[in-house]
Design an enzyme around this catalytic site. Structure first.
Site, PDB file in Angstrom:
ATOM      1  CD  GLU A 123      -0.613  -1.695  -0.003  1.00 50.82           C
ATOM      2  OE1 GLU A 123      -1.166  -2.755  -0.310  1.00 50.82           O
ATOM      3  OE2 GLU A 123      -0.145  -0.895  -0.858  1.00 50.82           O
TER       4      GLU A 123
ATOM      5  CD  GLU B 152      -3.345   3.166  -2.051  1.00 48.06           C
ATOM      6  OE1 GLU B 152      -3.968   3.927  -1.281  1.00 48.06           O
ATOM      7  OE2 GLU B 152      -2.371   2.492  -1.700  1.00 48.06           O
TER       8      GLU B 152
HETATM    9  C1  1HE Z   1       6.826  11.360  -4.790  1.00 47.83           C
HETATM   10  C2  1HE Z   1       5.839  10.682  -4.043  1.00 47.83           C
HETATM   11  C3  1HE Z   1       5.359   9.451  -4.552  1.00 47.83           C
HETATM   12  C4  1HE Z   1       6.342  12.510  -3.004  1.00 47.83           C
HETATM   13  N1  1HE Z   1       5.882   9.017  -5.716  1.00 47.83           N
HETATM   14  N2  1HE Z   1       7.292  10.869  -5.933  1.00 47.83           N
HETATM   15  N3  1HE Z   1       1.194   8.060  -2.633  1.00 47.83           N
HETATM   16  C5  1HE Z   1       0.597   9.259  -2.611  1.00 47.83           C
HETATM   17  O1  1HE Z   1      -0.364   9.513  -3.287  1.00 47.83           O
HETATM   18  C6  1HE Z   1       1.253  10.298  -1.751  1.00 47.83           C
HETATM   19  C7  1HE Z   1       1.911  11.345  -2.603  1.00 47.83           C
HETATM   20  N4  1HE Z   1       2.727  12.286  -1.844  1.00 47.83           N
HETATM   21  C8  1HE Z   1       2.200  13.282  -1.084  1.00 47.83           C
HETATM   22  O2  1HE Z   1       1.009  13.420  -0.902  1.00 47.83           O
HETATM   23  C9  1HE Z   1       3.185  14.242  -0.479  1.00 47.83           C
HETATM   24  O3  1HE Z   1       4.414  14.139  -1.197  1.00 47.83           O
HETATM   25  C10 1HE Z   1       3.485  13.986   1.028  1.00 47.83           C
HETATM   26  C11 1HE Z   1       2.257  14.394   1.843  1.00 47.83           C
HETATM   27  C12 1HE Z   1       3.850  12.540   1.313  1.00 47.83           C
HETATM   28  C13 1HE Z   1       4.692  14.869   1.462  1.00 47.83           C
HETATM   29  O4  1HE Z   1       4.460  16.224   1.102  1.00 47.83           O
HETATM   30  P1  1HE Z   1       5.686  17.256   1.021  1.00 47.83           P
HETATM   31  O5  1HE Z   1       5.094  18.608   0.796  1.00 47.83           O
HETATM   32  O6  1HE Z   1       6.568  17.063   2.194  1.00 47.83           O
HETATM   33  O7  1HE Z   1       6.556  16.801  -0.262  1.00 47.83           O
HETATM   34  P2  1HE Z   1       6.284  17.040  -1.821  1.00 47.83           P
HETATM   35  O8  1HE Z   1       6.735  18.414  -2.193  1.00 47.83           O
HETATM   36  O9  1HE Z   1       4.891  16.671  -2.191  1.00 47.83           O
HETATM   37  O10 1HE Z   1       7.223  15.959  -2.496  1.00 47.83           O
HETATM   38  C14 1HE Z   1       8.637  16.077  -2.463  1.00 47.83           C
HETATM   39  C15 1HE Z   1       9.176  15.292  -3.640  1.00 47.83           C
HETATM   40  O11 1HE Z   1       8.856  13.928  -3.456  1.00 47.83           O
HETATM   41  C16 1HE Z   1       8.540  15.708  -4.951  1.00 47.83           C
HETATM   42  O12 1HE Z   1       9.478  15.503  -5.982  1.00 47.83           O
HETATM   43  P3  1HE Z   1      10.329  16.733  -6.593  1.00 47.83           P
HETATM   44  O13 1HE Z   1      11.214  16.084  -7.632  1.00 47.83           O
HETATM   45  O14 1HE Z   1       9.303  17.669  -7.169  1.00 47.83           O
HETATM   46  O15 1HE Z   1      11.087  17.340  -5.447  1.00 47.83           O
HETATM   47  C17 1HE Z   1       7.423  14.695  -5.122  1.00 47.83           C
HETATM   48  O16 1HE Z   1       7.042  14.519  -6.461  1.00 47.83           O
HETATM   49  C18 1HE Z   1       8.084  13.453  -4.575  1.00 47.83           C
HETATM   50  N5  1HE Z   1       7.116  12.465  -4.111  1.00 47.83           N
HETATM   51  N6  1HE Z   1       5.568  11.422  -2.945  1.00 47.83           N
HETATM   52  C19 1HE Z   1       6.815   9.707  -6.364  1.00 47.83           C
HETATM   53  N7  1HE Z   1       4.458   8.748  -3.917  1.00 47.83           N
HETATM   54  C20 1HE Z   1       1.653  -1.270  -4.209  1.00 47.83           C
HETATM   55  S1  1HE Z   1       0.427  -0.205  -4.585  1.00 47.83           S
HETATM   56  C21 1HE Z   1       0.582   1.124  -3.510  1.00 47.83           C
HETATM   57  C22 1HE Z   1      -0.219   2.266  -4.043  1.00 47.83           C
HETATM   58  C23 1HE Z   1       0.149   3.558  -3.405  1.00 47.83           C
HETATM   59  O17 1HE Z   1       1.039   3.653  -2.597  1.00 47.83           O
HETATM   60  S2  1HE Z   1      -0.762   4.885  -3.932  1.00 47.83           S
HETATM   61  C24 1HE Z   1      -0.276   6.190  -2.891  1.00 47.83           C
HETATM   62  C25 1HE Z   1       0.841   6.985  -3.498  1.00 47.83           C
END
Ligand code: 1HE
Length: 265
Positions: free
Chosen positions: A119, A139
């Site tokens: 977005e 989402e």
């Molecule tokens: C996060 C987030 C996040 C990572 N919020 N903390 N977005 C999503 O559903 C996407 C969620 N994220 C992923 O699918 C993956 O993280 C990725 C594919 C982007 C990257 O994977 P990777 O293996 O490089 O990283 P990771 O091990 O999953 O994440 C590293 C850290 O970032 C980890 O935290 P840690 O404290 O355990 O190290 C994750 O929890 C954190 N992290 N993504 C919070 N999104 C206005 S409305 C909009 C609505 C949306 O955007 S919904 C989509 C949300």
């Protein structure tokens, strides 16, 4: 953080710097994959509301392996309906400052460009994708809905059917597919995005300000209105632009063989 050449105070998740007439905003929360928390969204709003004089374009990029993982899911917790609306309106406000702000914005995309990250990218004017970029709207699988203007901008960018498919089935698109469907208009090799984006932003900053205004503020409005009204608004805008001193200087330069020629792509 008060950055080099920029005096805007921003949260630690954002870095601002200046390269001539280009302001560079970097998402700097790689440890959380540039997930967008409230502080970052407020910082984005502040940055685009307080661009200093002399800035003619903005370059938006992300640190680390991914452009942005979208909404910071750890902040979602248990908002009630009113808080949810306020949150979405905050994103709308911030991203409107990008799309309908002072100067055009070039986004450099790489790695995950998902959810709210997509977005954010959609609110920019030019998108440069590295081959590592991929796009998704997770989402659906999280039980939520887009809230950063995605329903408005993405169907206009890639079509309602594609966005519906992405949200219902969790389907993602590769950088190449994104390029073919118009999500990006430049596709470059890994690590080349920043240089390409900076080159484009620097060029945009040399355009006549009135032309950039017309492209940012008038063109998208004309695209939304009926053709007869569109022709009328276009005629007015064309007439205002050509009457500006900047246009006169540039036209004269061309006629005197000093202006640039159009080169073959
Ligand atoms: C996060 C987030 C996040 C990572 N919020 N903390 N977005 C999503 O559903 C996407 C969620 N994220 C992923 O699918 C993956 O993280 C990725 C594919 C982007 C990257 O994977 P990777 O293996 O490089 O990283 P990771 O091990 O999953 O994440 C590293 C850290 O970032 C980890 O935290 P840690 O404290 O355990 O190290 C994750 O929890 C954190 N992290 N993504 C919070 N999104 C206005 S409305 C909009 C609505 C949306 O955007 S919904 C989509 C949300």
């Amino acid at each position: 953080m008060a950055a080099a050449g920029m005096t805007i105070d921003l949260p630690a998740s954002l870095k601002a710097e200046r390269d001539g007439a280009v302001a560079i905003l970097t998402l700097a929360r790689a440890e959380k994959r540039n997930a967008l928390d409230d502080a970052t969204i407020l910082g984005i709003e502040k940055f685009f509301s307080s661009l200093p004089e002399g800035i003619g374009a903005v370059l938006l990029a992300g640190e680390g392996e991914h452009f942005s993982a979208g909404l910071d899911l750890s902040e979602l917790k248990q908002r009630d309906v009113t808080e949810g609306i306020d949150h979405s309106r905050l994103w709308h406000r911030a991203f409107e400052r990008i799309q309908f702000g002072k100067v055009p914005v070039v986004a450099v995309l790489h790695g995950a460009v998902v959810g709210g990250g997509l977005e954010l990218a959609a609110a920019c004017h030019v998108r440069v994708a590295e081959r590592s970029a991929y796009y998704a709207l997770p989402e659906g699988s999280r039980g939520i809905y887009v809230g950063g203007g995605g329903s408005v901008r993405l169907p206009r960018l890639i079509g309602l059917a594609r966005m519906t498919d992405m949200m219902l089935t969790g389907r993602g698109y590769s950088a190449e597919e994104g390029q073919a469907m118009g999500l990006s208009t430049y596709l470059v090799e890994p690590s080349q995005g920043f240089a390409k984006g900076l080159e484009l932003a620097a060029h945009i900053a040399t355009n006549a300000p009135l032309t950039n205004f017309a492209v940012m503020q008038v063109l998208p409005r004309i695209a939304e209105i009926d053709p007869a009204s569109g022709y009328a608004v276009e005629a007015l805008m064309a007439s205002i632009a050509q009457a500006d001193d900047e246009a006169k200087v540039r036209l004269q330069a061309f006629l005197e063989k000093r202006g640039p020629k159009v080169t073959r792509p």
